[in-house]
Design a protein around this motif. Structure first.
Motif, PDB file in Angstrom:
ATOM      1  N   ALA A 143      17.465   9.470 -15.267  1.00 40.89           N
ATOM      2  CA  ALA A 143      16.288  10.602 -16.512  1.00 40.89           C
ATOM      3  C   ALA A 143      15.230  11.091 -15.496  1.00 40.89           C
ATOM      4  O   ALA A 143      14.967  11.620 -15.900  1.00 40.89           O
ATOM      5  N   LEU A 144      14.342  10.360 -14.242  1.00 41.61           N
ATOM      6  CA  LEU A 144      12.733  10.290 -13.802  1.00 41.61           C
ATOM      7  C   LEU A 144      13.231  10.998 -12.872  1.00 41.61           C
ATOM      8  O   LEU A 144      14.643  11.755 -11.566  1.00 41.61           O
ATOM      9  N   TRP A 145      12.061  12.691 -12.659  1.00 40.13           N
ATOM     10  CA  TRP A 145      12.451  13.419 -11.348  1.00 40.13           C
ATOM     11  C   TRP A 145      10.952  12.491 -10.672  1.00 40.13           C
ATOM     12  O   TRP A 145      10.181  11.981 -11.227  1.00 40.13           O
ATOM     13  N   ASN A 146      11.482  11.939  -9.459  1.00 46.16           N
ATOM     14  CA  ASN A 146      10.309  11.620  -9.008  1.00 46.16           C
ATOM     15  C   ASN A 146      10.211  12.113  -7.732  1.00 46.16           C
ATOM     16  O   ASN A 146      10.844  13.126  -6.898  1.00 46.16           O
ATOM     17  N   SER A 147       8.787  12.387  -6.917  1.00 40.88           N
ATOM     18  CA  SER A 147       8.497  13.301  -5.854  1.00 40.88           C
ATOM     19  C   SER A 147       8.295  12.319  -4.848  1.00 40.88           C
ATOM     20  O   SER A 147       8.169  11.251  -4.848  1.00 40.88           O
ATOM     21  N   ARG A 203       4.105  15.839  -0.770  1.00 44.17           N
ATOM     22  CA  ARG A 203       3.196  13.909   0.394  1.00 44.17           C
ATOM     23  C   ARG A 203       2.541  13.292  -0.496  1.00 44.17           C
ATOM     24  O   ARG A 203       1.821  12.497  -0.432  1.00 44.17           O
ATOM     25  N   ARG A 204       3.079  13.173  -1.645  1.00 45.82           N
ATOM     26  CA  ARG A 204       2.877  11.728  -2.673  1.00 45.82           C
ATOM     27  C   ARG A 204       3.970  11.090  -3.720  1.00 45.82           C
ATOM     28  O   ARG A 204       5.471  12.120  -3.511  1.00 45.82           O
ATOM     29  N   ILE A 205       3.654  10.365  -3.919  1.00 44.83           N
ATOM     30  CA  ILE A 205       5.043   9.428  -4.244  1.00 44.83           C
ATOM     31  C   ILE A 205       4.685  10.291  -6.434  1.00 44.83           C
ATOM     32  O   ILE A 205       3.408   9.211  -6.464  1.00 44.83           O
ATOM     33  N   GLU A 206       5.861  10.376  -7.021  1.00 46.94           N
ATOM     34  CA  GLU A 206       4.990  10.768  -8.115  1.00 46.94           C
ATOM     35  C   GLU A 206       6.358  10.571  -8.860  1.00 46.94           C
ATOM     36  O   GLU A 206       7.240  10.720  -8.059  1.00 46.94           O
ATOM     37  N   VAL A 207       5.585  10.704 -10.813  1.00 46.72           N
ATOM     38  CA  VAL A 207       6.777  10.400 -11.131  1.00 46.72           C
ATOM     39  C   VAL A 207       6.935  11.662 -12.298  1.00 46.72           C
ATOM     40  O   VAL A 207       5.321  11.773 -13.509  1.00 46.72           O
ATOM     41  N   ALA A 208       7.814  11.890 -12.950  1.00 45.46           N
ATOM     42  CA  ALA A 208       7.605  12.912 -14.168  1.00 45.46           C
ATOM     43  C   ALA A 208       8.590  11.815 -14.780  1.00 45.46           C
ATOM     44  O   ALA A 208      10.300  12.054 -14.847  1.00 45.46           O
ATOM     45  N   PHE A 209       8.405  11.817 -16.570  1.00 47.64           N
ATOM     46  CA  PHE A 209       9.095  11.467 -17.260  1.00 47.64           C
ATOM     47  C   PHE A 209       9.574  12.332 -18.750  1.00 47.64           C
ATOM     48  O   PHE A 209       8.865  13.158 -19.189  1.00 47.64           O
ATOM     49  N   PRO A 210      10.699  12.173 -18.886  1.00 44.43           N
ATOM     50  CA  PRO A 210      11.329  12.487 -20.257  1.00 44.43           C
ATOM     51  C   PRO A 210      10.715  11.757 -21.551  1.00 44.43           C
ATOM     52  O   PRO A 210      10.811  10.509 -21.512  1.00 44.43           O
ATOM     53  N   VAL A 211      10.866  12.722 -22.388  1.00 43.34           N
ATOM     54  CA  VAL A 211      10.277  11.719 -23.980  1.00 43.34           C
ATOM     55  C   VAL A 211      11.531  12.201 -24.937  1.00 43.34           C
ATOM     56  O   VAL A 211      12.297  13.134 -24.921  1.00 43.34           O
ATOM     57  N   LEU A 212      12.416  10.811 -25.342  1.00 38.20           N
ATOM     58  CA  LEU A 212      13.703  11.322 -25.530  1.00 38.20           C
ATOM     59  C   LEU A 212      13.678  10.865 -27.035  1.00 38.20           C
ATOM     60  O   LEU A 212      14.633  11.137 -27.466  1.00 38.20           O
ATOM     61  N   TYR A 243       0.944  -1.254  -0.367  1.00 37.56           N
ATOM     62  CA  TYR A 243      -0.378  -0.176  -0.251  1.00 37.56           C
ATOM     63  C   TYR A 243       1.177   1.492   0.033  1.00 37.56           C
ATOM     64  O   TYR A 243       0.491   2.386   0.551  1.00 37.56           O
ATOM     65  N   GLY A 244       1.662   1.262  -0.668  1.00 33.99           N
ATOM     66  CA  GLY A 244       2.692   2.553  -0.436  1.00 33.99           C
ATOM     67  C   GLY A 244       3.044   2.843   0.800  1.00 33.99           C
ATOM     68  O   GLY A 244       3.979   1.814   1.407  1.00 33.99           O
ATOM     69  N   VAL A 245       3.403   3.908   0.631  1.00 34.63           N
ATOM     70  CA  VAL A 245       4.659   4.889   2.180  1.00 34.63           C
ATOM     71  C   VAL A 245       3.562   5.399   3.091  1.00 34.63           C
ATOM     72  O   VAL A 245       2.581   6.428   2.410  1.00 34.63           O
ATOM     73  N   VAL A 246       3.349   5.056   4.359  1.00 35.00           N
ATOM     74  CA  VAL A 246       2.748   5.554   4.946  1.00 35.00           C
ATOM     75  C   VAL A 246       2.794   7.168   4.874  1.00 35.00           C
ATOM     76  O   VAL A 246       3.833   7.628   4.527  1.00 35.00           O
ATOM     77  N   LYS A 247       1.781   8.065   5.139  1.00 37.86           N
ATOM     78  CA  LYS A 247       1.996   9.526   5.274  1.00 37.86           C
ATOM     79  C   LYS A 247       2.020  10.332   3.159  1.00 37.86           C
ATOM     80  O   LYS A 247       1.983  11.562   3.322  1.00 37.86           O
ATOM     81  N   HIS A 248       2.060   9.574   2.260  1.00 36.10           N
ATOM     82  CA  HIS A 248       2.350   9.540   0.808  1.00 36.10           C
ATOM     83  C   HIS A 248       1.810   8.807   0.358  1.00 36.10           C
ATOM     84  O   HIS A 248       1.995   7.197   0.098  1.00 36.10           O
ATOM     85  N   LYS A 249       0.940   9.465  -0.407  1.00 40.76           N
ATOM     86  CA  LYS A 249      -0.370   8.853  -1.593  1.00 40.76           C
ATOM     87  C   LYS A 249       0.632   8.451  -2.971  1.00 40.76           C
ATOM     88  O   LYS A 249       1.480   8.927  -2.882  1.00 40.76           O
ATOM     89  N   CYS A 250       0.659   8.053  -3.040  1.00 43.32           N
ATOM     90  CA  CYS A 250       1.372   6.589  -4.267  1.00 43.32           C
ATOM     91  C   CYS A 250      -0.107   6.973  -5.670  1.00 43.32           C
ATOM     92  O   CYS A 250      -0.120   6.298  -5.886  1.00 43.32           O
ATOM     93  N   HIS A 251       0.961   8.432  -6.069  1.00 37.59           N
ATOM     94  CA  HIS A 251       0.287   8.737  -7.306  1.00 37.59           C
ATOM     95  C   HIS A 251       0.877   8.422  -8.314  1.00 37.59           C
ATOM     96  O   HIS A 251       0.042   8.774  -9.671  1.00 37.59           O
ATOM     97  N   ALA A 252       2.288   7.965  -8.735  1.00 40.68           N
ATOM     98  CA  ALA A 252       2.308   7.753  -9.641  1.00 40.68           C
ATOM     99  C   ALA A 252       1.951   6.761 -10.507  1.00 40.68           C
ATOM    100  O   ALA A 252       1.189   5.838 -10.627  1.00 40.68           O
TER     101      ALA A 252
END
Length: 706
Positions: free
Chosen positions: A513-517, A631-640, A428-437
């Motif tokens: 390459a990825l950015w993550n929250s 406060r969330r698990i997020e990912v930003a990805f490049p288009v290479l 269920y992901g990480v407590v206190k951080h919703k997994c939105h990725a």
């Protein structure tokens, strides 16, 4: 708390939500839009306001209880902010009902679509049919509750349709009850079609409340019904699960869900014709103040009229049906991804390739493991079906299920249990951080070319899908999103590290390459903005374009202001709330802010930086808000891939930047819509893309690069 800053933040955020819904309501006012679509926009506003009160206003009222205005300065600031917010909400609601009654209803009538809100002037055959329906389909499900010392005012269920009934007379027990409450059954449709044999028009649709008001007296034999008023109570639906006292998140959440529909009341909607003394009685029974009450001239549950568009089979009164372009791949999708990436633009392009990738993986004997994040997926889900099939076929299936995805908690609990039943690993992901990725990774055993070796050698190769939207086939037809499928080594290694971090533990991970929250995304965004400002100061070309659903993070706003002052041209496409003010002299003269409200919900988030001509482009599910970045698990990805990058820039940004139907933010935070829309409606950005992809009547075959 800082009282001034607190009030400004509240007003910016909550009034921004109301302002966004004004823009949505303007779509319902657009005389050139099909009438059933205009009705749907009204229903969307009604639904949006439901969640606004259930969550945002509910939280604000909790703060008001914590800081009473009579005792603290903070409390007075909160109380003032609350009154400003609900005052604007009252205006929006009044505008919505005026539009519905004076514009939408007459135009529906002109098209042979009649909505009956009362039984006045009905024929005898119509009354007989209605009475039969009431007695057969409604009465067995109704429970009238007379209010007396033995029967206090009931705690009616959140957003249920109820009727407040006034009575005269004496019953068989000798009682003389004056008031009663009847709750409409939730299992009955709110819109019922009149049989064609008695219908005066092609579509005669009766609202459920019409049956109740016509025949409610039958529930009180021997008594005289002197009044019947529909009402609806909205309750606090924000779940509270203490992070400090969770031994089993799923079980703790189940306990909260069972009482969600009975939270504290936050809003009362009631028929406008109710007498004032009865209104006061209802308000006090719900423990609400005058400003929490909304008298409405029409159905209290307007959002339920979304059923009308489903019932009425008139394609000419709806947006043309869009058939997403199908990407046909000959052979294995894995072989395809070894040669080139795939970037899908939903809903213009079909979500089916994503499902096909997952289905092929679930059945391919060389696939050893599948890992996936799930935020929203739906009650019926081909994605979850494929994951269950994969687990049954012996694959190592790991699914990070976000149990706290608001209003989808029960669905996600259901799927988590189903996955565990077939041996999948569910976390269920990480407590206190919703997994939105939005991530999916497939690990496959593949043979290397022999190159003269006698014995074959094998490697484990990864394939990933990264998206801006949920793994939900239905919303993939309604929301604009990008999805990237690739076997790029750097992207796959980064995705692997993030999955390992989510299911295990790690102090820090370095991504290529990825950015993550909540770790690197904020810093990378700020660094990229500052780099553009530095380039502008040096006299070099500089440009920032960002598309998000909301822009509220104060430090990012500050950096954008500084970049503007340095000479960076900045275009922001913000669908919802935006706390940044553009075109302010000396502060943000180089910043433009626009909002796109159209046939599809603009959902993808896109970050573009000129980067000295390199054109850095990241796609994400993260808004520029505190919660997404910290406060969330997020990912930003490049288009290479250069071609795919240009596709994302053109379709995701450029088409919207030249959209003449866009809402433009003024320097004071208000919005204006281009006058060109009413004079000569040029195709919007969404319409241009629909035209582009409409040539997809025949499936397109993709040539592989050699």
């Amino acid at each position: 708390m800082n009282t001034v800053k607190s009030k400004l933040n509240l007003l910016n955020r909550e009034l921004g939500v109301i302002e966004f819904n004004r823009r949505v309501l303007a779509q319902a006012q657009n005389q050139k839009a099909p009438i059933l679509e205009r009705l749907k926009f009204i229903c969307i506003v009604a639904s949006n306001l439901d969640e606004f009160f259930e969550i945002r206003i509910a939280v604000l009222k909790e703060q008001l209880r914590k800081y009473p205005k009579s005792k603290t300065v903070d409390g007075q600031v909160l109380a003032d902010a609350y009154l400003d917010i609900v005052s604007e909400a009252q205006v929006l609601v009044e505008t919505k009902y005026t539009l519905f009654k004076k514009d939408i209803i007459p135009k529906l009538n002109n098209e042979g679509i009649h909505l009956y809100f009362n039984h006045n002037n009905w024929t005898s055959s119509q009354l007989r049919w209605a009475k039969t329906y009431f007695q057969k389909d409604l009465v067995p499900l109704l429970t009238p509750i007379v209010l007396d010392p033995a029967h206090p005012f009931p705690k009616v269920i959140n957003k249920s349709l109820n009727f407040f009934v006034t009575l005269e007379g004496k019953d068989d027990f000798g009682r003389t009850p004056k008031l009663a409450v009847v709750q409409a059954p939730r299992s009955i449709p709110r819109v019922i079609q009149m049989p064609s044999r008695i219908s005066p028009s092609p579509y005669s649709l009766v609202i459920l409340s019409t049956f109740m008001q016509a025949f409610v007296h039958e529930l009180f034999p021997g008594m005289a019904v002197t009044g019947c008023y529909q009402f609806r109570v909205t309750r606090n639906s924000d779940l509270f699960v203490s992070d400090d006292d969770i031994s089993d998140l799923r079980e703790s959440l189940k306990g909260e869900l069972s009482t969600r529909h009975l939270g504290d009341a936050v809003r009362l909607e009631i028929s406008s014709d109710i007498p004032e003394h009865l209104m006061k009685y209802l308000r006090r029974s719900c423990e609400l103040n005058q400003e929490d009450c909304y008298r409405v001239d029409g159905p209290v549950n307007l959002n339920r009229l979304m059923q009308v568009a489903d019932i009425v089979e008139r394609p000419d009164l709806k947006f043309p049906t869009h058939i997403p372009k199908q990407l046909t791949i000959n052979g294995s999708i894995f072989e395809h991804l070894k040669k080139e990436d795939i970037l899908l633009h939903h809903p213009y392009e079909s979500f089916e390739p994503v499902l096909n990738l997952l289905r092929e993986a679930s059945r391919d004997p060389d696939v050893l493991a599948i890992k996936q994040t799930i935020y929203r997926t739906g009650n019926v889900s081909p994605v979850m079906d494929a994951l269950i099939e994969a687990a049954k076929n012996g694959k190592e299936v790991t699914v990070i299920v976000e149990l706290l995805a608001r209003f989808d908690e029960e669905t996600n609990i259901f799927w988590a249990a189903k996955l565990e039943e077939v041996g999948a690993h569910v976390v269920y992901g990480v407590v206190k951080h919703k997994c939105h990725a939005k991530m999916m990774m497939i690990v496959r055993k593949e043979q290397l070319p022999t190159k003269g070796r006698k014995k074959p050698e094998f490697i484990l190769k990864r394939y990933i899908h990264l998206g801006t939207g949920n793994y939900h086939p239905r919303t993939a037809k309604l929301y604009t999103d990008f999805g990237l499928m690739t076997s790029n080594i750097s992207l796959c290694e980064d995705a692997h590290k993030i999955f390992m971090q989510l299911t295990g533990t790690s102090r820090s991970i370095k991504l290529k390459a990825l950015w993550n929250s909540p770790f690197t995304m904020f810093d990378n965004i700020v660094r990229s903005i500052r780099a553009e400002a530095k380039a502008a100061k040096a006299g070099k070309p500089a440009r920032i374009v960002a598309k998000v659903n909301a822009l509220l993070e104060p430090l990012i706003i500050t950096e954008l202001y500084k970049a503007s002052q340095a000479g960076v041209k900045i275009d922001l496409i913000v669908r919802g709330v935006c706390a940044l003010k553009p075109k302010v002299k000396g502060l943000s003269e180089n910043i433009n802010v626009r909002s796109i409200i159209g046939q599809f919900l603009e959902h993808h988030r896109i970050y573009y930086f000129h980067a000295n001509g390199k054109e850095t482009l990241y796609l994400s599910s993260a808004d520029w808000m505190d919660r997404n970045l910290f406060r969330r698990i997020e990912v930003a990805f490049p288009v290479l891939d250069k071609t795919l990058k240009q596709k994302a820039i053109h379709e995701g940004l450029n088409e919207l930047l030249k959209d003449k139907s866009a809402w433009i933010m003024n320097s004071n935070g208000t919005y204006r819509q281009s006058k060109i829309l009413t004079q000569n409606a040029q195709p919007s950005g969404q319409q241009n893309l629909l035209l582009k992809y409409s040539a997809a009547a025949q499936p397109a075959k993709r040539k592989l690069k050699t």
